[in-house]
Structure formats: structure tokens, C-alpha cells
Design a protein around this motif. Structure first.
Motif, PDB file in Angstrom:
ATOM      1  N   GLU A 453       0.540 -15.815  36.780  1.00 48.20           N
ATOM      2  CA  GLU A 453      -0.281 -15.755  35.565  1.00 48.20           C
ATOM      3  C   GLU A 453       0.430 -14.802  34.626  1.00 48.20           C
ATOM      4  OE1 GLU A 453      -4.323 -14.581  36.314  1.00 48.20           O
ATOM      5  OE2 GLU A 453      -4.554 -16.267  37.708  1.00 48.20           O
ATOM      6  N   MET A 454       0.421 -15.159  33.368  1.00 53.15           N
ATOM      7  CA  MET A 454       1.151 -14.339  32.399  1.00 53.15           C
ATOM      8  C   MET A 454       0.167 -13.659  31.465  1.00 53.15           C
ATOM      9  SD  MET A 454       4.358 -15.294  32.884  1.00 53.15           S
ATOM     10  CE  MET A 454       5.496 -16.661  32.904  1.00 53.15           C
ATOM     11  N   ARG A 455       0.680 -12.672  30.807  1.00 52.52           N
ATOM     12  CA  ARG A 455      -0.087 -12.110  29.692  1.00 52.52           C
ATOM     13  C   ARG A 455       0.891 -11.754  28.591  1.00 52.52           C
ATOM     14  NH1 ARG A 455      -2.077  -6.044  31.245  1.00 52.52           N
ATOM     15  NH2 ARG A 455      -0.180  -5.308  32.226  1.00 52.52           N
ATOM     16  N   ASP A 456       0.358 -11.577  27.391  1.00 54.27           N
ATOM     17  CA  ASP A 456       1.198 -11.287  26.237  1.00 54.27           C
ATOM     18  C   ASP A 456       1.087  -9.815  25.870  1.00 54.27           C
ATOM     19  OD1 ASP A 456       1.632 -14.009  26.219  1.00 54.27           O
ATOM     20  OD2 ASP A 456      -0.042 -14.374  24.848  1.00 54.27           O
ATOM     21  N   MET A 457       1.974  -9.448  24.998  1.00 55.07           N
ATOM     22  CA  MET A 457       2.032  -8.056  24.596  1.00 55.07           C
ATOM     23  C   MET A 457       2.096  -8.038  23.069  1.00 55.07           C
ATOM     24  SD  MET A 457       4.878  -5.935  26.482  1.00 55.07           S
ATOM     25  CE  MET A 457       5.298  -4.307  26.126  1.00 55.07           C
ATOM     26  N   SER A 458       1.367  -7.141  22.463  1.00 55.75           N
ATOM     27  CA  SER A 458       1.403  -7.050  21.000  1.00 55.75           C
ATOM     28  C   SER A 458       2.111  -5.775  20.595  1.00 55.75           C
ATOM     29  CB  SER A 458      -0.004  -6.993  20.423  1.00 55.75           C
ATOM     30  OG  SER A 458      -0.676  -8.171  20.692  1.00 55.75           O
ATOM     31  N   GLY A 459       2.910  -5.886  19.569  1.00 61.49           N
ATOM     32  CA  GLY A 459       3.520  -4.703  18.967  1.00 61.49           C
ATOM     33  C   GLY A 459       2.748  -4.374  17.709  1.00 61.49           C
ATOM     34  N   LEU A 460       2.129  -3.193  17.702  1.00 56.33           N
ATOM     35  CA  LEU A 460       1.336  -2.797  16.539  1.00 56.33           C
ATOM     36  C   LEU A 460       1.997  -1.595  15.886  1.00 56.33           C
ATOM     37  CD1 LEU A 460      -2.287  -2.888  18.022  1.00 56.33           C
ATOM     38  CD2 LEU A 460      -1.088  -4.710  16.817  1.00 56.33           C
ATOM     39  N   THR A 461       1.819  -1.493  14.592  1.00 62.47           N
ATOM     40  CA  THR A 461       2.272  -0.307  13.881  1.00 62.47           C
ATOM     41  C   THR A 461       1.040   0.444  13.410  1.00 62.47           C
ATOM     42  OG1 THR A 461       4.307  -1.319  13.156  1.00 62.47           O
ATOM     43  CG2 THR A 461       3.532   0.518  11.874  1.00 62.47           C
ATOM     44  N   VAL A 462       1.043   1.739  13.668  1.00 68.52           N
ATOM     45  CA  VAL A 462      -0.054   2.585  13.214  1.00 68.52           C
ATOM     46  C   VAL A 462       0.443   3.318  11.986  1.00 68.52           C
ATOM     47  CG1 VAL A 462      -1.673   4.379  13.853  1.00 68.52           C
ATOM     48  CG2 VAL A 462      -0.675   2.924  15.614  1.00 68.52           C
ATOM     49  N   HIS A 463      -0.241   3.115  10.890  1.00 67.15           N
ATOM     50  CA  HIS A 463       0.271   3.666   9.642  1.00 67.15           C
ATOM     51  C   HIS A 463      -0.812   4.412   8.885  1.00 67.15           C
ATOM     52  CE1 HIS A 463       3.403   3.756   6.603  1.00 67.15           C
ATOM     53  NE2 HIS A 463       2.443   3.635   5.724  1.00 67.15           N
ATOM     54  N   LYS A 464      -0.421   5.567   8.384  1.00 67.77           N
ATOM     55  CA  LYS A 464      -1.333   6.306   7.517  1.00 67.77           C
ATOM     56  C   LYS A 464      -0.473   7.010   6.487  1.00 67.77           C
ATOM     57  CE  LYS A 464      -4.407  10.256   7.403  1.00 67.77           C
ATOM     58  NZ  LYS A 464      -4.802  11.468   8.090  1.00 67.77           N
ATOM     59  N   ASP A 465      -0.846   6.912   5.238  1.00 65.93           N
ATOM     60  CA  ASP A 465      -0.089   7.605   4.210  1.00 65.93           C
ATOM     61  C   ASP A 465      -1.048   8.134   3.162  1.00 65.93           C
ATOM     62  OD1 ASP A 465       1.684   8.597   2.461  1.00 65.93           O
ATOM     63  OD2 ASP A 465       2.934   6.810   2.331  1.00 65.93           O
ATOM     64  N   SER A 466      -1.406   9.405   3.311  1.00 63.09           N
ATOM     65  CA  SER A 466      -2.336   9.997   2.347  1.00 63.09           C
ATOM     66  C   SER A 466      -1.625  10.411   1.073  1.00 63.09           C
ATOM     67  CB  SER A 466      -3.009  11.233   2.947  1.00 63.09           C
ATOM     68  OG  SER A 466      -3.479  10.945   4.226  1.00 63.09           O
ATOM     69  N   THR A 467      -0.306  10.229   1.042  1.00 57.47           N
ATOM     70  CA  THR A 467       0.404  10.667  -0.159  1.00 57.47           C
ATOM     71  C   THR A 467       0.472   9.565  -1.221  1.00 57.47           C
ATOM     72  OG1 THR A 467       2.586   9.964   0.595  1.00 57.47           O
ATOM     73  CG2 THR A 467       1.863  12.140   1.272  1.00 57.47           C
ATOM     74  N   ILE A 468       0.033   8.350  -0.864  1.00 54.72           N
ATOM     75  CA  ILE A 468       0.137   7.231  -1.814  1.00 54.72           C
ATOM     76  C   ILE A 468      -0.539   7.533  -3.172  1.00 54.72           C
ATOM     77  CG2 ILE A 468      -0.596   4.825  -2.239  1.00 54.72           C
ATOM     78  CD1 ILE A 468       1.529   4.529  -0.360  1.00 54.72           C
ATOM     79  N   PRO A 469      -1.778   8.069  -3.166  1.00 57.62           N
ATOM     80  CA  PRO A 469      -2.385   8.353  -4.468  1.00 57.62           C
ATOM     81  C   PRO A 469      -1.548   9.335  -5.288  1.00 57.62           C
ATOM     82  CG  PRO A 469      -3.998   8.610  -2.708  1.00 57.62           C
ATOM     83  CD  PRO A 469      -2.685   8.383  -2.053  1.00 57.62           C
ATOM     84  N   ILE A 470      -0.961  10.322  -4.597  1.00 53.93           N
ATOM     85  CA  ILE A 470      -0.147  11.307  -5.322  1.00 53.93           C
ATOM     86  C   ILE A 470       1.094  10.623  -5.899  1.00 53.93           C
ATOM     87  CG2 ILE A 470       1.163  13.448  -5.093  1.00 53.93           C
ATOM     88  CD1 ILE A 470      -0.790  14.203  -2.846  1.00 53.93           C
ATOM     89  N   LEU A 471       1.728   9.761  -5.069  1.00 55.78           N
ATOM     90  CA  LEU A 471       2.911   9.050  -5.543  1.00 55.78           C
ATOM     91  C   LEU A 471       2.550   8.164  -6.731  1.00 55.78           C
ATOM     92  CD1 LEU A 471       4.673   7.955  -2.224  1.00 55.78           C
ATOM     93  CD2 LEU A 471       4.952  10.060  -3.525  1.00 55.78           C
ATOM     94  N   ALA A 472       1.365   7.519  -6.643  1.00 49.57           N
ATOM     95  CA  ALA A 472       0.952   6.622  -7.723  1.00 49.57           C
ATOM     96  C   ALA A 472       0.724   7.413  -9.006  1.00 49.57           C
ATOM     97  CB  ALA A 472      -0.317   5.876  -7.326  1.00 49.57           C
ATOM     98  N   ILE A 473       0.034   8.559  -8.879  1.00 48.52           N
ATOM     99  CA  ILE A 473      -0.223   9.378 -10.072  1.00 48.52           C
ATOM    100  C   ILE A 473       1.102   9.834 -10.672  1.00 48.52           C
ATOM    101  CG2 ILE A 473      -1.158  11.596 -10.835  1.00 48.52           C
ATOM    102  CD1 ILE A 473      -3.411  11.170  -8.756  1.00 48.52           C
ATOM    103  N   GLY A 474       2.001  10.299  -9.799  1.00 48.44           N
ATOM    104  CA  GLY A 474       3.316  10.742 -10.270  1.00 48.44           C
ATOM    105  C   GLY A 474       4.032   9.620 -10.997  1.00 48.44           C
ATOM    106  N   GLY A 475       3.979   8.417 -10.415  1.00 43.99           N
ATOM    107  CA  GLY A 475       4.668   7.283 -11.014  1.00 43.99           C
ATOM    108  C   GLY A 475       4.083   6.917 -12.376  1.00 43.99           C
ATOM    109  N   VAL A 476       2.744   6.937 -12.447  1.00 50.65           N
ATOM    110  CA  VAL A 476       2.090   6.586 -13.716  1.00 50.65           C
ATOM    111  C   VAL A 476       2.443   7.611 -14.797  1.00 50.65           C
ATOM    112  CG1 VAL A 476      -0.148   6.440 -14.865  1.00 50.65           C
ATOM    113  CG2 VAL A 476       0.206   5.278 -12.680  1.00 50.65           C
ATOM    114  N   ILE A 477       2.378   8.894 -14.432  1.00 47.54           N
ATOM    115  CA  ILE A 477       2.703   9.934 -15.418  1.00 47.54           C
ATOM    116  C   ILE A 477       4.158   9.788 -15.868  1.00 47.54           C
ATOM    117  CG2 ILE A 477       2.980  12.421 -15.749  1.00 47.54           C
ATOM    118  CD1 ILE A 477       0.563  12.835 -13.986  1.00 47.54           C
ATOM    119  N   PHE A 478       5.028   9.498 -14.914  1.00 44.81           N
ATOM    120  CA  PHE A 478       6.437   9.322 -15.235  1.00 44.81           C
ATOM    121  C   PHE A 478       6.622   8.196 -16.260  1.00 44.81           C
ATOM    122  CE2 PHE A 478      10.458   7.104 -14.528  1.00 44.81           C
ATOM    123  CZ  PHE A 478      11.362   8.139 -14.651  1.00 44.81           C
ATOM    124  N   MET A 479       6.000   7.047 -15.990  1.00 45.67           N
ATOM    125  CA  MET A 479       6.151   5.914 -16.894  1.00 45.67           C
ATOM    126  C   MET A 479       5.538   6.211 -18.258  1.00 45.67           C
ATOM    127  SD  MET A 479       8.015   3.820 -15.493  1.00 45.67           S
ATOM    128  CE  MET A 479       7.968   2.705 -16.882  1.00 45.67           C
TER     129      MET A 479
END
Lengths: 555, 181
Positions: A453-479
Motif C-alpha cells: 500500500e502506498m501513500r503520498d507526500m506533500s511538500g508545503l511551504t510555510v510563509h510569513k512576511d510582515s514586512t510586505i506593508p512596509i515594502l508597499a508603503i516604501g514603494g508607493v512613496i518612492f514612486m
């Protein structure tokens, strides 16, 4: 610190090029030139005035535009070197030796050199980070050094300027009004300039019309955006702001989530669906058989109770039940779980039949759960199979002992002891895929492989980036800064009516001379002003080319 | 305070802040891969694992306060792990009396394999399996063998990755031994 006292009586700080109050050129060079250099409005640039203490020296180094430009170029070169070959991050081998070998095998001796110089990991190298940091310092220091005095100077502009300031502007006009009452001219100018959306200030017989001053702040605003952006990138290194982990999880397993304390994830099922269409012509051409429709992992996310510690897995609380699909991550408290990879058909259960070699007679079936093998499998009173050894990834013998290469069941091997009524003391057999060894001579019984009997395996990525809003604000101000600096321009028109009623006019813009001339044409017609001349155009005709560029956009 | 002095202080403060930001960035990147959360001197994260042989016996780190804890992470496929085990067993026999505890944490393998392995080596120290890899995650273990020395105050004394010989094991146990009254 020496002060420069202008003829008008105003005290200017050392290094001032044009008097802060009346605009008279204060340097020999300025007095000789036909058109004044209006960069930074002739203010004293802070760093150029003092150079004594070590702090001043460092400050002056970073405030230099030359140093800034050099840093930008060095940064660009370093960053582009990192793109010659893939970075280590994209190379899917784990150990240092494998990495070194990878670069040499794939890219030859250049690749080897690249790896040895550490260029395969440029962006996290200390020297690259120091370069970016120095650029950041340069941006901040230069902005403070130039921005603050410029702001002060623009805020405190005088309406009335010195004759030599007026005469040395690029666009000048002088002469009597062409028609009408000269005493009304200034009022007419005010009216027209206001209609052209200029801000107009008057001081006696002088007038200053100004429009789009905020355009001068564009470069500083975009610097602020850039600094916020860099700050956001730096925050990623602070624990808790940025998580990027990957995990493999088999069906039926529950695992602690890396980077997310106190959370566990259970893989209930991995689903791979294919389109069951007939092969299209394109698929034929590309040699593609089937096309995947869906990659999905059904998971349960659990949270430990607040007071629990790692290792305790009994008091888990279900937080979310979700089917993770590509582009549909499970999201919880800022964390996202993405479907990234899968491996199909890993062995889970192996079934054997205890059979008599001679007759093929079966004494019963043994099903071994590879995730939880048992010491013995009892078939009846007199018959059982004892498991003496289990090697999930058998890699050969060492000193007569079977070895396992990894903990994963890629190549399972077993040592069985078969106890049968015929052989009550038991027969030992080593069973691996395509290999059976009977160490104590020929056995009567064997463990015959039946099914898996077989089973499968999943590869998951755990991602968190709390800096995105800061990067977005920086980018908007820059533009925003770039747009303000590029699409708007600071136009000024100074007018003075001399005692005999003649008009003296000077105009300046930091860019887009065409538009200010358009405004002036309209103004001249409306207020019957003398024709203006563009001293820059004259110069250009005289020396051919060159001057235009320099004066075209001043900060 | 005159203007000059004020300006120097202003510039100095800005430069120092920026410099600190660069130093922090470089330092955290350099140390990121090795110890993301756990560092020497940190309080060792508490955990609880069930003993391999006695289902009622729970090894909870906080219960060992006042003792040195020699926390070893291993797997049956890891050859250096296997090599250092007999030495750990020998030294544990000596240092057990002096207040040093050993806990060998297996990384999510089956009970059968772990028992089989421990019995075949004939080593004697407490063993536990970390079935969800949560203790391993809490201690940021990614290479085996990994040994965390925890002093009697519950702080991480040293993090060792790779094989240890008997002499080293002895000196490590010595280093976390509680002081005699």
C-alpha cells in the motif's frame, strides 16, 4: 565660522553662492558668469562648509554626490554579478561539498571560481550588505545635507532680488511696457499669474510668482521611500517578521510547523488530478501525455493549548480544516501554507505470505505497517513471524549488519524469524526487494511478497512576511517622489518695476523651459511686457551645445 | 550649547544609528543559518517527551532544573550518532551520580526501529522519540548528531553538531555538572 556679508547687509553662512536674501552672487565665479547656477538655489551646502571633526569628515564623505553615484554603480555591478549563475538558494542540494561540485560540474571552472569567491551567495554576503548599507547612509546623509537647507531657503524666499541676480537668470526681459498705463502693469501681472495658477507675492515694486514648488521635494520624497523600503528588507532579519520554511509531510502524519511555534499540521490526503482529455495536437508535438489539473493537500491545522510545551501532542485543538491547492494557500494569523511539491507512492504497508517453499502452501498473511512495525505477528498458536530487524532504506551490510541510509522507506529490508509448527525454533531470513538471504542455510518456509500500500507526500511551504506593508508603503512613496520630481516643475518669475516705470523680469524653472516660456508668452501679451530673451539659447548658439543639459534640471 | 556642537551631535547620532543598522544586518545574516532562535545563553525551550520504555514516564525539561542536561538528537541512519552512543553510555554511568541527565531524542522513527537499535548497541540512558519533530523544531536541529548542553539553571551552555569522542563527552558533562554543596 566665517560669514559672508552681502552688499544688502544680509549675513550668509560660509559657502553660500547666492545671497539668501537678495540673490546677489557672492563668488567671483558667480559674478563673472552670464547665467547663475541655480542648483540648490545657491545655498551653502552643509557638508561643504565645515570639515574639522571626524564626524564631519564621515558626514562629508557620505554627503558627496560623487560618492553616492559611485556607490550606486558598485551596488549595481555587485548585484548583477549575482545573476551570472544561479544563487545557492536555487540549487537544490544540501551540503557544502555538493554545492561546490554542482557549480563545477554545471558551469565548469568559471562556476568553481564563482562558488569559491562566494559569489554564489552574494546577496547575503557581508560585503554586499555593507555596500547597500553605505548606499543607504549616503542617501540619508545627502538628503539631510541638501534637503533641509534647500527647504529653508525656499521657505524664506524674498520677493525682491538683486539686479545682478535678475540679470543673470537664463530668461530675462527689461524695458518699458509696450502699451497702456505702466502703473497698472504689476496688477495685470498678478492677475494673469494667478489665472495661470501661480502663487503671487508682492513687496513694494517687486513681484514674485511661483508655481509647483513641491516639485523640488520629489527627489527627497523618493529617497524617503527608498529608505523605508530598505528598512523593510532589513526587518526581515528580525525574528518573527519573516518566515520562509518548507516541510515534507506524508499522508497520515502530524508534524510541528517550522517557524510557527505551537502549531501542528496533519496531512489527511494528497490529491493529484489529471485532465482526461484526448491528446491535443500541441500536446503530441511537445510529447506531453497528461496535464495536471489539480494539486491538492487536505490538511488539518492544530494549535497546542497555551501552556503546552514542545513534544506534547495530546492536547491539540483543531484550528482549521482546509484543502490547500496551488494558489489557494491555507492562511492563518499571517502565515500561509502553499502547495509546493509532492512525491507519489511511498511505501506504507507491505504484505507478505508465509509459505512453504516446496508446496506453496500458505500459513497466513502478514501485513507490516512501515510506520509502526511490530515485534511479532501471530498467525495462530504455533505459527508466528517475529521481526528481528527493519531497515527502511537498506544500503548494504557493514560488519554483517544491515545498514539504513535514511529514515525513509525507499528500499525496505527486514529480518524475519518464522516460527512454524514444523520449525518451532524458527527460521531466520533476510528479505529485501529482489534479495533474500537465509543465513542459517536453506529454510523450509519463506516470506513471499504479496502487495504494497502506498501513500503520498506533500511538500508545503510555510510563509510569513510582515514586512510586505512596509515594502508597499516604501514603494508607493518612492514612486510618488519620482512622479513629483518628473512631472511637475518649479517655475518662478521675478518682476521689478523700476522708478522710471520700466519692467525688469527674470524667470527660472528647474526643468521644462518650454512650459515657462509658454506662460511668459501669455503673460507678456496680457500685461504688455517687453520681449524676453533666453540667454541660454544665445549661449547655445555661441558655443554650439552642452550648456543646456547641465542647467536643464536642477534639484 | 552652540549651533556647531548641536550639529555635530545631530550628525553623530544619525551616523551611529545607521552604522548600528548595518552591523545588525550583517550580524544577523551571518548567524541566521546556524541559530535562528536558539543561541548559547538562551533559556532552553521546555519540552516533554514520553520515555521509550515506560509510557508513564515523561521527560520534561523543567523537571530537571538543578541538573545538567545532555540532550542528544539522533537517528538510526546516522552513523556518527551510532558511534558516539557507547561513549555517552559510559560517561552517563559516571556523571549520573553527579547530577547530569542524558536524554537521547530520536527523530520521528518507529518504536520498533528505535528499540531494536538501542538494544543492539546495549547502551543505557533514557531515550525518547519526538514523533512530530516539534522538539527538534524548537531546538532548530537540522544536522545529526546534534547535542545541546543545558546547565543546571536551564540555559543553553553549548550547541554541538557532529560526532563527539569519549573525551569530549566527558568534558561536556563536566561543564554542566551542578556544583557540589
Amino acid at each position: 565660522m566665517g560669514k559672508i556679508i552681502c552688499a544688502c547687509g544680509h549675513e550668509n553662512p560660509e559657502g553660500t553662492l547666492l545671497c539668501e536674501k537678495c540673490g546677489q552672487p557672492l563668488t567671483e565665479e558667480g559674478k563673472k558668469s552670464k547665467i547663475l547656477n541655480m542648483r540648490y538655489d545657491g545655498i551653502a551646502i552643509r557638508s561643504k562648509t565645515r570639515n574639522k571633526s571626524i564626524v564631519d569628515k564621515i558626514w562629508n564623505f557620505f554627503s558627496s554626490v560623487k560618492v553616492g553615484v559611485t556607490l550606486i554603480i558598485i551596488n549595481l555591478v555587485a548585484a548583477s554579478i549575482g545573476t551570472i549563475f544561479p544563487q545557492e538558494f536555487y540549487v537544490s542540494v544540501s551540503t557544502e561539498e555538493q554545492k561546490a561540485a554542482y557549480y563545477e560540474e554545471t558551469y565548469g571552472s568559471l562556476g568553481k571560481l564563482y562558488y569559491e569567491l562566494g559569489l554564489s551567495n552574494v546577496y547575503s554576503s557581508w560585503w554586499f550588505q555593507i555596500l547597500v548599507g553605505m548606499l543607504a547612509i549616503s542617501i540619508i546623509v545627502a538628503s539631510i545635507d541638501r534637503g533641509l537647507p534647500l527647504h529653508r531657503s525656499l521657505k524664506n524666499q524674498r520677493v525682491k532680488r538683486h539686479t545682478s541676480f535678475m540679470k543673470r537668470q537664463r530668461i530675462v526681459a527689461e524695458g518699458p511696457v509696450t502699451e497702456g498705463d505702466p502703473s497698472k502693469t504689476l496688477n495685470l501681472i498678478e492677475e494673469k499669474m494667478k489665472a495661470l495658477k501661480y502663487k503671487v507675492r508682492r513687496d513694494g515694486n517687486a513681484l514674485l510668482a511661483e508655481r509647483g514648488r513641491f516639485a523640488r521635494y520629489g527627489p527627497y520624497i523618493n529617497h524617503v521611500g527608498l529608505i523605508i523600503f530598505l528598512f523593510g528588507v532589513m526587518l526581515r532579519l528580525v525574528p518573527g517578521f519573516y518566515v520562509d520554511e518548507s516541510m515534507w509531510i506524508r499522508e497520515g502524519e502530524t508534524r510541528a510547523v517550522p517557524g510557527m511555534d505551537g502549531y501542528f499540521i496533519e496531512n489527511e490526503d494528497f490529491i493529484l488530478e489529471m485532465h482526461d482529455n484526448e491528446k491535443t495536437e500541441n500536446q503530441e508535438l511537445q510529447g506531453v501525455n497528461v496535464v495536471a489539473k489539480n494539486y491538492q493537500t487536505d490538511v488539518k491545522l492544530y494549535k497546542q493549548s497555551e501552556d503546552a510545551v514542545p513534544g506534547q501532542a495530546d492536547n491539540l485543538e483543531l484550528v482549521e480544516d482546509y484543502s490547500i491547492r496551488v494558489n489557494h494557500p491555507l492562511q492563518h494569523e499571517g502565515f500561509s501554507f502553499y502547495q509546493m511539491d509532492f512525491r507519489l507512492n511511498e511505501l506504507k504497508t507491505m504484505k507478505f505470505e508465509l509459505t512453504k517453499k516446496e508446496t506453496g502452501e500458505s500459513l497466513g498473511e502478514v501485513s507490516i505497517d512501515l510506520t509502526n512495525p511490530q515485534k511479532e505477528y501471530v498467525l495462530n498458536d504455533q505459527t508466528k513471524v517475529e521481526l528481528l530487524g527493519f531497515y527502511p532504506d537498506f544500503s548494504g551490510f557493514e560488519n554483517g549488519e544491515p545498514q539504513t541510509k535514511t529514515p525513509d522507506p525507499n528500499n525496505p529490508a527486514f529480518i524475519f524469524k518464522m516460527v512454524t509448527p514444523e520449525k518451532p525454533e524458527g527460521e531466520v531470513s533476510f528479505v529485501a526487494i529482489q534479495q533474500t538471504i537465509e543465513p542459517n542455510g536453506d529454510n523450509t518456509y519463506k516470506m513471499e511478497f504479496q502487495s504494497v500500500e502506498m501513500r503520498d507526500m506533500s511538500g508545503l511551504t510555510v510563509h510569513k512576511d510582515s514586512t510586505i506593508p512596509i515594502l508597499a508603503i516604501g514603494g508607493v512613496i518612492f514612486m510618488l517622489g519620482v512622479a513629483i520630481g518628473s512631472y511637475w516643475n518649479h517655475r518662478r518669475v521675478w518682476v521689478e518695476q523700476l522708478e522710471d516705470g520700466t519692467i525688469r523680469l527674470a524667470a527660472h524653472t528647474n526643468k521644462n523651459w518650454f512650459s515657462i516660456k509658454k506662460d511668459l508668452n501669455a503673460l507678456s501679451e496680457f500685461a504688455h511686457l517687453p520681449r524676453y530673451i533666453d540667454q541660454g539659447e544665445e549661449d547655445k548658439e555661441a558655443d554650439g551645445e552642452g550648456k543646456e543639459k547641465e542647467g536643464d534640471s536642477t534639484l | 550649547m552652540d549651533k556647531k556642537q548641536k550639529r555635530s551631535i545631530f550628525r553623530g547620532v544619525i551616523l551611529v544609528v545607521l552604522l548600528a543598522a548595518i552591523v545588525y544586518t550583517v550580524y544577523s545574516t551571518a548567524t541566521k543559518d546556524k541559530v535562528e532562535v536558539l543561541q548559547v545563553g538562551d533559556k532552553a525551550p521546555d519540552f516533554e517527551l514520553v520515555d521509550l520504555y515506560n509510557g508513564d514516564l515523561k521527560h520534561r525539561l523543567s523537571d530537571y532544573e538543578g541538573k545538567g542536561v545532555f540532550l542528544n538528537f539522533w537517528g538510526t541512519w546516522c552513523k556518527p550518532c551510532k558511534k558516539e552512543m557507547p561513549a555517552m553510555s559510559n560517561q552517563y554511568a559516571i556523571y549520573k551520580e553527579q547530577g547530569v541527565e542524558v536524554l537521547a531524542v530520536n527523530i520521528a522513527q518507529t518504536e520498533f526501529e528505535v528499540k531494536n537499535f538501542i538494544e543492539s548497541l546495549d547502551v543505557h540512558f533514557p531515550v525518547a522519540i519526538d514523533p512530530t519533530k516539534s522538539v527538534m523544531t524548537a531546538y532548530n536541529v537540522d544536522l545529526l548528531p546534534a547535542t545541546i548542553l543545558i546547565n543546571p539553571e536551564g540555559k543553553v551552555e553549548k550547541i554541538i553538531t557532529g560526532e563527539m569522542n569519549e573525551q569530549q563527552i566527558a568534558s561536556y558533562m563536566e561543564s554542566i555538572k551542578p556544583e557540589q554543596e
